[in-house]
Design a protein around this motif. Structure first.
Motif, PDB file in Angstrom:
ATOM      1  N   ALA A  22       0.806  -1.220   0.000  1.00 16.73           N
ATOM      2  CA  ALA A  22       0.000   0.000   0.000  1.00 16.73           C
ATOM      3  C   ALA A  22       0.838   1.269   0.000  1.00 16.73           C
ATOM      4  O   ALA A  22       0.308   2.356  -0.190  1.00 16.73           O
ATOM      5  CB  ALA A  22      -0.901   0.015   1.240  1.00 16.73           C
ATOM      6  N   ILE A  23       2.135   1.156   0.216  1.00  9.91           N
ATOM      7  CA  ILE A  23       2.947   2.378   0.319  1.00  9.91           C
ATOM      8  C   ILE A  23       3.078   3.015  -1.053  1.00  9.91           C
ATOM      9  O   ILE A  23       3.579   2.385  -1.982  1.00  9.91           O
ATOM     10  CB  ILE A  23       4.355   2.062   0.857  1.00  9.91           C
ATOM     11  CG1 ILE A  23       4.280   1.248   2.142  1.00  9.91           C
ATOM     12  CG2 ILE A  23       5.134   3.355   1.083  1.00  9.91           C
ATOM     13  CD1 ILE A  23       5.630   0.741   2.615  1.00  9.91           C
ATOM     14  N   PRO A  24       2.651   4.266  -1.199  1.00  6.94           N
ATOM     15  CA  PRO A  24       2.839   4.925  -2.495  1.00  6.94           C
ATOM     16  C   PRO A  24       4.334   5.160  -2.715  1.00  6.94           C
ATOM     17  O   PRO A  24       4.962   5.921  -1.975  1.00  6.94           O
ATOM     18  CB  PRO A  24       2.099   6.260  -2.339  1.00  6.94           C
ATOM     19  CG  PRO A  24       1.211   6.092  -1.140  1.00  6.94           C
ATOM     20  CD  PRO A  24       1.946   5.130  -0.248  1.00  6.94           C
ATOM     21  N   PRO A  63      16.393   6.270  10.060  1.00  3.02           N
ATOM     22  CA  PRO A  63      14.952   5.989  10.050  1.00  3.02           C
ATOM     23  C   PRO A  63      14.604   4.546   9.658  1.00  3.02           C
ATOM     24  O   PRO A  63      13.624   3.993  10.146  1.00  3.02           O
ATOM     25  CB  PRO A  63      14.402   6.979   9.016  1.00  3.02           C
ATOM     26  CG  PRO A  63      15.368   8.106   9.015  1.00  3.02           C
ATOM     27  CD  PRO A  63      16.719   7.505   9.322  1.00  3.02           C
ATOM     28  N   MET A  92      11.227   9.484   3.479  1.00  2.00           N
ATOM     29  CA  MET A  92      10.952   8.075   3.745  1.00  2.00           C
ATOM     30  C   MET A  92       9.449   7.801   3.661  1.00  2.00           C
ATOM     31  O   MET A  92       8.638   8.596   4.102  1.00  2.00           O
ATOM     32  CB  MET A  92      11.489   7.613   5.079  1.00  2.00           C
ATOM     33  CG  MET A  92      11.482   6.082   5.185  1.00  2.00           C
ATOM     34  SD  MET A  92      12.354   5.415   6.616  1.00  2.00           S
ATOM     35  CE  MET A  92      11.021   5.383   7.809  1.00  2.00           C
ATOM     36  N   PHE A  93       9.131   6.649   3.078  1.00  2.00           N
ATOM     37  CA  PHE A  93       7.759   6.193   2.904  1.00  2.00           C
ATOM     38  C   PHE A  93       7.632   4.875   3.661  1.00  2.00           C
ATOM     39  O   PHE A  93       8.414   3.966   3.424  1.00  2.00           O
ATOM     40  CB  PHE A  93       7.452   5.969   1.429  1.00  2.00           C
ATOM     41  CG  PHE A  93       7.740   7.173   0.576  1.00  2.00           C
ATOM     42  CD1 PHE A  93       6.728   8.053   0.243  1.00  2.00           C
ATOM     43  CD2 PHE A  93       9.024   7.437   0.123  1.00  2.00           C
ATOM     44  CE1 PHE A  93       6.986   9.171  -0.533  1.00  2.00           C
ATOM     45  CE2 PHE A  93       9.296   8.554  -0.662  1.00  2.00           C
ATOM     46  CZ  PHE A  93       8.273   9.432  -0.988  1.00  2.00           C
ATOM     47  N   TYR A  94       6.642   4.772   4.522  1.00  2.00           N
ATOM     48  CA  TYR A  94       6.553   3.656   5.453  1.00  2.00           C
ATOM     49  C   TYR A  94       5.145   3.081   5.487  1.00  2.00           C
ATOM     50  O   TYR A  94       4.175   3.845   5.399  1.00  2.00           O
ATOM     51  CB  TYR A  94       6.942   4.197   6.832  1.00  2.00           C
ATOM     52  CG  TYR A  94       6.607   3.323   8.007  1.00  2.00           C
ATOM     53  CD1 TYR A  94       7.553   2.426   8.497  1.00  2.00           C
ATOM     54  CD2 TYR A  94       5.375   3.408   8.638  1.00  2.00           C
ATOM     55  CE1 TYR A  94       7.246   1.620   9.594  1.00  2.00           C
ATOM     56  CE2 TYR A  94       5.065   2.613   9.727  1.00  2.00           C
ATOM     57  CZ  TYR A  94       6.008   1.719  10.201  1.00  2.00           C
ATOM     58  OH  TYR A  94       5.716   0.925  11.273  1.00  2.00           O
ATOM     59  N   GLY A  95       5.021   1.780   5.622  1.00  3.80           N
ATOM     60  CA  GLY A  95       3.694   1.186   5.750  1.00  3.80           C
ATOM     61  C   GLY A  95       3.717  -0.316   5.591  1.00  3.80           C
ATOM     62  O   GLY A  95       4.786  -0.934   5.562  1.00  3.80           O
ATOM     63  N   PRO A  96       2.509  -0.931   5.476  1.00  6.91           N
ATOM     64  CA  PRO A  96       2.440  -2.375   5.304  1.00  6.91           C
ATOM     65  C   PRO A  96       2.864  -2.729   3.871  1.00  6.91           C
ATOM     66  O   PRO A  96       2.352  -2.170   2.916  1.00  6.91           O
ATOM     67  CB  PRO A  96       0.963  -2.703   5.538  1.00  6.91           C
ATOM     68  CG  PRO A  96       0.233  -1.434   5.252  1.00  6.91           C
ATOM     69  CD  PRO A  96       1.175  -0.298   5.527  1.00  6.91           C
TER      70      PRO A  96
END
Lengths: 431, 431
Positions: free
Chosen positions: B135-137, B273, B295-299
Motif C-alpha cells: 500500500a505504500i505509495p 529511520p 521516507m515512505f513507510y507502511g504495510p
C-alpha cells in the motif's frame, strides 16, 4: 520531442522561487527530456527588480508586470505567498487556461475551492504539493494513490519550527522560551514566530489535507487551532514519565458524518512512528480502511526541498500539455462538514496543582466520573510545603471523552478550593 | 456523471484479487462519485471457477476464458502473478488500447519495458503501484512527485518476510532458522521461503524502482542478489555491539554514469529511520539532490493494503478515461547502465575467527591496508581455548572500498594459517 517550448512564468524570487529558477535553468536539458518538450523560463515577477537574490539570473528576466508575464506564459508558478495579489493572479492564469503550480498554503486554505472551480472551468490544472510538508509527497498520495480507499485519519507533524522547539524541550528539558530563542538563533524560527508557534501555519495545511483526504471542502475556518506557547517543561517532563512525547499535530479525523480538523499539542506514545520525528522534520501519518497505516517523512521546509515539490508538479503538468487532454480536477463529492469541537472525542492528559489534603484526590476522581470522563492513570508528586501546607502536582491521563464533557469537568475541578491551578490539558493521540 | 459504466476485468481471485473484488463491489457508489462514472466488474478470470474464495461474489462472475473477458473490458486488473500467461494477457489488453493495473512484480521486473512499449503505442496506461511495497505509495512519488528532481539513492526494506525474520533475530537473539520457523508459523513466511529469504522478491522490486528513479531500463538481471540465509545470531550480536541493526536492503544508487542495484543484508545505524522499521513493515528511503531525504513507510503486503494500491491506480486510470486524453508513459530517456558489482563502493563489516597468536591482528590489518581497504573499527573477543590454543573472533568495520578490493583482500586473509574462518561479510549503508 516537441520543438515548441513550454513557457513558464515565475511569480516570486524568494527562498523557494530562487531555487525553482535555478532548477529550471540548470536542469533544463534533463527536464526537456523528461517532459518531451523544451522549457523556457520567460520571466520572474518581483516587487523590486534590483533586489539581491539567492540565485542570480539574467537581470532581464525580472519584471514588475506580473499580469503581462502571466498572459505570455503557458504555465504559472506562484511562490509569492499571502492572499493578494496571489489570488487575483492565479485566477487570471487559470481563467486564461494556463495551469498553475502554487506553494501558497494560506491562500489555498482560504480560497482553494474558488481556485479549483476556476481551474475546472478551463481544464487547467492547479497543483500544490509544495504547500504541505515541503518535499514530502502527500498531496499526490492523498489525491491519487489513496483515491480507491477510505481515509479515516491523518495525523501530521506539518510545521518544522514547532517540531524543532518541542524536540529541543523533549531532549534537553528546556523551557519553551529558551527553545524558541535557540530556534530563532539557528534560523528555524522567524523573528515574529506567531504563525508557527500559534499553529496557524499547520492549520492551513490541515485544511488542505482534510479537503483531499475526505473529498470535501474545508477552509482554515473549519480548523480548531491551539499553539504550543503554553507547553511547559513540566508538561514535557510529565509526558516523558508517562511514556509520551509532545508534538504539535494536525489531526484530520473522520467522525461519523463529519470530519474533525484541529491543530493542537498532543501526547504521542514513544513507540508511535511520529514520536521519532526529530528536529525540523515533518511527517504525515495516514490511516485508511484498506491500506492500514502509512507514514510519509522528510524535510518540511527549505528552499531546495520545496522547489523539488514545485518542479514535480510542473513536470506532471508539462507532460500532460505535451500529450494533450485536460487535467484531472479534484473531487469533493463527499461534501462532509467539519464537526463542532465540543463533539470531538479524544484522550487527555490533565495537570493539576492541588493542596495535599485528605480527600482531595477522591473528590477529583468523583468529579471526573460524574462527567463521564474515565481515568486511565493518576500520578501524584509532592511539590512543596510541609505537612500542614503541602502542595502536590497531579497528572491524570484519561480514556476517551468528548471535548464538551472534559471542558465541563475541568470547570468544576477548577472551582474546588483545594485546586490551586489547572496547569495543562493536552490531548493524547496515536494509540 | 457519465452514464456509461467503466467495465473492469479482474484476472485472479487470490488474496489480493478477492480484496479488489470486494472493494469494487462494496464501494461501488463512492468509486463512481470519485471517478465520475459508474464502475462495473464484468468478470473474474480464474483457473477453477468452483474454488473457495476469500470473498464470495456472484458465481456467474467467474470465468476461465480470460481472453474473452479482456476483450469485453475497458480496464484490466491483473493479479495472477508469474510470467505466463500474465504477460500475454497484459499485452493483449494493452494492444487493444485497454489500460492495465498489475501487481505482478516478477513480470514487471523482467518484461516491464516490453509492456511499457505496448502501452505507449496505443496510449493505454500501465500502472503497478501494488507491485512494490504494497500500500505504500512509491511508484507515483518516484514517477511524478520527484520528476523534477534528481534521485541519487534509494534504500528500501521491500520484503516483509525477511524484515520480520531479521527483526526477530535483532530483538530476541534468535538464530535464522528459528526466526524463519516462527515467521512460517505466523503466516509471514511461506512453506517454501526461497523467493523471500534468498532476496529474489526484493530484487524484482529493486529493478522496478531503479528504472523509475533513474529514468532507465533495468531488469532483475541487473540486480546483484544476496539473501539472508547466512546471517547468524553472532552477526546480529556484533551489529548490536557496533550500534547497527541488520536489514535486507534493496539499494539503487547513482554511481557516475551508471546505477548500482543490489539486494543484500546490510548494517544500518540504529539512528537511521530505516532501523526503526519493525515486524513485516516495509519502508523506502529516498535521497534526491533537492528534496533531501524522504521516507515512505507502511504495510508492504497483505490482501487489503495491496488492493488499496490497485484501486488507487484504477481510479486514476478511470478518471483519465472519463476526461479523455492519453495516459502519461514512463520516461527512460537517461538510458543509464547497471554498474558491475566489482566497482560498487560501500563499507563492510567483516567477521573473522582467528587463532589468538601474537602478530595475527598486525598481519590482518597490513593485508587490509595493502588492498586499499581502510579500517574504521576493530573489536576482538576471546572465544575459546587456553593460552596455548586460544581462538578469538574479530569484527572489522571498514571505510568505503570497492567490492573488487574487498574481495581480493578477503581472499588473502582467508589464506592465512591463523585465520580459521571468515564468518561474515556484510555491507554497511545509511551513514
Amino acid at each position: 520531442m516537441n520543438n515548441q517550448a513550454i513557457k513558464v512564468a515565475l511569480l516570486g524570487a524568494g527562498n523557494v522561487g530562487s531555487q525553482v529558477a535555478r532548477m529550471l535553468l540548470q536542469d533544463a536539458e534533463t527536464l526537456a527530456q523528461r517532459i518531451g518538450a523544451p522549457v523556457e523560463l520567460i520571466g520572474i515577477a518581483v516587487r523590486d527588480t534590483s533586489a539581491k537574490r539567492h540565485f542570480e539570473v539574467d537581470a532581464s528576466l525580472y519584471t514588475t508586470d506580473a499580469d503581462a508575464l502571466i498572459d505570455a506564459a503557458d504555465v504559472v508558478i506562484e511562490l509569492t505567498g499571502g492572499i493578494e495579489p496571489a489570488r487575483t493572479r492565479i485566477l487570471r492564469a487559470l481563467t486564461g487556461g494556463k495551469s498553475v503550480v502554487s506553494g501558497n498554503k494560506a491562500l489555498l486554505a482560504k480560497h482553494g475551492m474558488e481556485l479549483q472551480a476556476a481551474a475546472k472551468k478551463t481544464g487547467a490544472q492547479l497543483s500544490y504539493e509544495a504547500a504541505v510538508a515541503g518535499a514530502i509527497p502527500i498531496i499526490r498520495p492523498l489525491r491519487d494513490s489513496l483515491a480507491g480507499d477510505n481515509v479515516t485519519r491523518v495525523l501530521g507533524i506539518m510545521n518544522g519550527t514547532t517540531n524543532y522547539i518541542l524536540d529541543q524541550m523533549d531532549t534537553t528539558g528546556a523551557q519553551f522560551e529558551d527553545a524558541l530563542a535557540e530556534a530563532q538563533r539557528l534560523g528555524y524560527a522567524e523573528a515574529d514566530p506567531t504563525a508557527d508557534v500559534e499553529g496557524h501555519d499547520a492549520a492551513s495545511k490541515a485544511a488542505i489535507v482534510a479537503s483531499l483526504a475526505f473529498h470535501s471542502e474545508f477552509t482554515i475556518d473549519d480548523v480548531h487551532i491551539e499553539g504550543i506557547t503554553s507547553v511547559t517543561a513540566d508538561d514535557v517532563e510529565a509526558a516523558v514519565a508517562d511514556g509520551f512525547v509532545i508534538k504539535l499535530l494536525a489531526v484530520c479525523e473522520r467522525d461519523g458524518d463529519g470530519v474533525n480538523i484541529r491543530v493542537n499539542p498532543t501526547l504521542v506514545p514513544r513507540k508511535h512512528p511520529l514520536a521519532s520525528v526529530h528536529d525540523a522534520f515533518n511527517a504525515v501519518f495516514v490511516q485508511a480502511d484498506n491500506a492500514g497505516e502509512l507514514m510519509f517523512y522528510g524535510p518540511g521546509a527549505g528552499g531546495a526541498p520545496t522547489a523539488s515539490a514545485v518542479l514535480g508538479d510542473f513536470v506532471s503538468i508539462a507532460r500532460r500539455m505535451v500529450l494533450g487532454g485536460p487535467g484531472i480536477p479534484e473531487s469533493s463529492h463527499a461534501s462532509l462538514q467539519a464537526t463542532a469541537m465540543k463533539d470531538v472525542v479524544s484522550r487527555y492528559s490533565v495537570g493539576l496543582e492541588v493542596e495535599d489534603k485528605i480527600g482531595v484526590l477522591a473528590n477529583i476522581t468523583r468529579i471526573f466520573a460524574e462527567h463521564s470522563v474515565s481515568i486511565q492513570t493518576i500520578r501524584q508528586n509532592h511539590l512543596s510545603g510541609d505537612e500542614e501546607n503541602s502542595i502536590s502536582s497531579i497528572r491524570i491521563v484519561t480514556h476517551r471523552a468528548t471535548d464538551a464533557d472534559l471542558t465541563k469537568c475541568m470547570a468544576v475541578v477548577d472551582a474546588l478550593d483545594t485546586v490551586r491551578e489547572i496547569t495543562s490539558v493536552i490531548r493524547v493521540e496515536g494509540e
